[in-house]
Design a protein around this motif. Sequence first.
Motif, PDB file in Angstrom:
ATOM      1  N   ARG A   1       0.817  -1.215   0.000  1.00 15.15           N
ATOM      2  CA  ARG A   1       0.000   0.000   0.000  1.00 15.15           C
ATOM      3  C   ARG A   1       0.846   1.258   0.000  1.00 15.15           C
TER       4      ARG A   1
ATOM      5  N   GLY B   1      -0.873   4.882  -8.784  1.00  9.44           N
ATOM      6  CA  GLY B   1      -2.322   5.074  -8.893  1.00  9.44           C
ATOM      7  C   GLY B   1      -3.032   3.788  -9.317  1.00  9.44           C
ATOM      8  N   ARG B   2      -2.468   3.128 -10.286  1.00  9.34           N
ATOM      9  CA  ARG B   2      -3.072   1.903 -10.807  1.00  9.34           C
ATOM     10  C   ARG B   2      -3.141   0.806  -9.750  1.00  9.34           C
ATOM     11  N   HIS B   3      -2.121   0.763  -8.851  1.00  6.34           N
ATOM     12  CA  HIS B   3      -2.098  -0.282  -7.823  1.00  6.34           C
ATOM     13  C   HIS B   3      -2.742   0.173  -6.508  1.00  6.34           C
ATOM     14  N   GLY B   4      -3.270   1.402  -6.476  1.00  7.78           N
ATOM     15  CA  GLY B   4      -3.823   1.901  -5.205  1.00  7.78           C
ATOM     16  C   GLY B   4      -2.756   2.048  -4.134  1.00  7.78           C
ATOM     17  N   CYS B   5      -1.559   2.386  -4.554  1.00 10.67           N
ATOM     18  CA  CYS B   5      -0.430   2.529  -3.627  1.00 10.67           C
ATOM     19  C   CYS B   5      -0.240   4.009  -3.285  1.00 10.67           C
ATOM     20  N   ILE B   6      -0.057   4.294  -2.005  1.00 15.45           N
ATOM     21  CA  ILE B   6       0.165   5.663  -1.552  1.00 15.45           C
ATOM     22  C   ILE B   6       1.653   5.976  -1.624  1.00 15.45           C
TER      23      ILE B   6
ATOM     24  N   THR C   1      -4.711   9.870  -7.160  1.00 15.00           N
ATOM     25  CA  THR C   1      -5.061   9.122  -5.944  1.00 15.00           C
ATOM     26  C   THR C   1      -4.308   9.742  -4.763  1.00 15.00           C
TER      27      THR C   1
ATOM     28  N   SER D   1      -1.864  10.821  -1.835  1.00 18.90           N
ATOM     29  CA  SER D   1      -0.447  10.630  -1.542  1.00 18.90           C
ATOM     30  C   SER D   1      -0.060  11.595  -0.434  1.00 18.90           C
TER      31      SER D   1
ATOM     32  N   MET E   1      -9.170   6.602   4.270  1.00 23.50           N
ATOM     33  CA  MET E   1      -7.945   5.812   4.162  1.00 23.50           C
ATOM     34  C   MET E   1      -7.789   4.888   5.374  1.00 23.50           C
TER      35      MET E   1
END
Lengths: 395, 395
Positions: free
Chosen positions: A162, A191-196, A222, A224, B1
């Motif tokens: 994440r 963004g594609r992986h839903g990673c912050i 997304t 960050s 979140m």
Amino acid sequence: MRTADRMQGVHRSYIREILKVTARPEVISFAGGLPHPDSFPADKVAQAAAHVFAEDGAAALQYSTTEGYEPLRNWIAERYAKQGLAARPDDILITTGSQQALDMVGRALCNRGEPMVIERPGYLGAIQCFSMYGVDFKPVDLLETGVDTGQLDAVLQQTGARFFYAVPNFQNPSGISYDAPTRKAVAEIAGRHGCIVIEDNPYGELRFMGEDLPPVRSYMTTPSILLGSFSKMVAPGMRLGWVYAPDGLMDSLVRAKQACDLHTATLTQRILYRYLADNDVDAHIASIRERYKTHRDLMVAAIREHFPQEVRATDPQGGMFLWCTLPQGLSAEQVFERAIQRNVAFVPGRPFYVDGTDNTFRLNFSNASPEKIEEGIARLGACLRECLHQAQSAA
Amino acid sequence: MRTADRMQGVHRSYIREILKVTARPEVISFAGGLPHPDSFPADKVAQAAAHVFAEDGAAALQYSTTEGYEPLRNWIAERYAKQGLAARPDDILITTGSQQALDMVGRALCNRGEPMVIERPGYLGAIQCFSMYGVDFKPVDLLETGVDTGQLDAVLQQTGARFFYAVPNFQNPSGISYDAPTRKAVAEIAGRHGCIVIEDNPYGELRFMGEDLPPVRSYMTTPSILLGSFSKMVAPGMRLGWVYAPDGLMDSLVRAKQACDLHTATLTQRILYRYLADNDVDAHIASIRERYKTHRDLMVAAIREHFPQEVRATDPQGGMFLWCTLPQGLSAEQVFERAIQRNVAFVPGRPFYVDGTDNTFRLNFSNASPEKIEEGIARLGACLRECLHQAQSAA
């Protein structure tokens, strides 16, 4: 006395231990990560302090809000606005340096066993801090253009991490900056992986050459997180940094901070704000850039002159560090032992890896004087030649 | 979140939320826990700051050691020596207020599920902080003479808790101090069970009447930890406190602090030390004591005059707080609702318990002016009479 399980594997900073070895005045040290003290606007900060005591009196010494001093948060938000980021003061939490910003993020967001992508090599302070929260690091190589985006995509795919902790500007330890295509790609992949993306930026203002590039965040749609610091822009001894976080996260960060230390010192926040409001900060930063560019140019030139060509060194466009890679078979710790006998010091790269890599080292160019840079790199070059010669004879 | 699991159950400080309600100027607030701003030696701290900038220059703005400024640690050790405790500077770690001292102890020592004895009622900041480390609180009642030692013995026997968090002087929230026999008994009981006393002492210097009593630690032969703070002795807005810990523990505390924020601000540490070195601190503390004794005497007298006799109130010998207990059937939160309509505020006791007890409240007497104390207590007395009358009519 039995300590908590979370303390297992959190060692004292290797660098701070090295700094004890290098405290002898005859040692030329490129080991620390200190800004040059002449770069601090000490007189102007002194004026700001006098101003604060005269105007604010006891209020400068009273408890204050956990979020931080409103005018200071406002100043930070306005500076982001100039970079095209729509920050509001309520999106900013003031912290005790950006190290505490890391700690608040780890505390509020990371569970034990949480996979987190980091750069390889990575910032030691982040490794130490997130280790306490039991994070499971997933290193992704840094290339000369920034993080390896192919590897990043694959690792996010495999691990479902994440979080990605990144230092896109003049990273510590490598001095590497992400180029524009890499920034865009990171934003798209995360963004594609839903990673912050936890985007740390202590050195961003210290660009000597090339053009300023927008933060990764500016490409993201997304959530960050951005971390910032006044340590290199003004001075580190006030311990003032911040987190710029999206709406849904600030409440947790504030609760974490409150339980941790109630708030960062009222006095230093007001003094810093007064300094920022009353002075031309950009002119000050320009003077630091000029100073460090001189140091950097000298070090790069001395390395070209004195280092054996088998040793690769980065060519940083800003920041405070330069990163060297030894040829196969040479250990940075062995070179360090020899160097310290010749009264010159650096930081072997091992603590910047979670996998024990040992053929790299970090050189700081902000703190030593120009004369010492030339002399120290010459000594180090001699050590490197000796080590290389020895290794080649043995082979 | 999604936030980390450790954030579950850690709420924003109830008191800080109440402070927002009480920010209206017409409200007389006994809710906060603020020292009186007139008690801060602001002019002398300003002089100390000017002195530091003139003498130390850039060094006051540079990074410094994690352990803290050596002369400040030395000052603290010498002050302990006057109390008969053999502290060395190396036993002292400087923290960002004593709240961070709690955090460092929790971080370095406490595992999730770790049983910890606390006082009932207990200090809210400690409950918040240790909650983050997943501590399993075991409350032991506070009597007027200090913690219930019979209960303490039994709970340590039952739970095997390794830690007892205690505030033996003018505790927040109750204002209660341990008498000498209780201190001795706590030392004996804790020693017998191998329990470490975490002895927090933010208010110890603020004794108005009776004799100073030695810390529990002075009776102990097994390891214990003392926490201290300059917040009430000088001013809270510099955020300076400390941990005084036994040999075997300091290394873990330093590692925890390093990962957390590298070190506490160099600037505030140097300013505070300069202030302490150049001024008669004991004379300053005597003036705070005198001021707060006047406030406390006024509040105690006004309570005798205005509160219904069914409401019990403590008679503190120092500190900043007075603690009230309502008769059966009255809820402090109900009284609070009525009080706020009459523009007077306090803190209902619930957040100081881990079991939801709701018939107590805390009054702060350090911050309001003498006139406001008299007027506020009169208003509160009227509210209490109304609530009592209503409860009696309903019964």
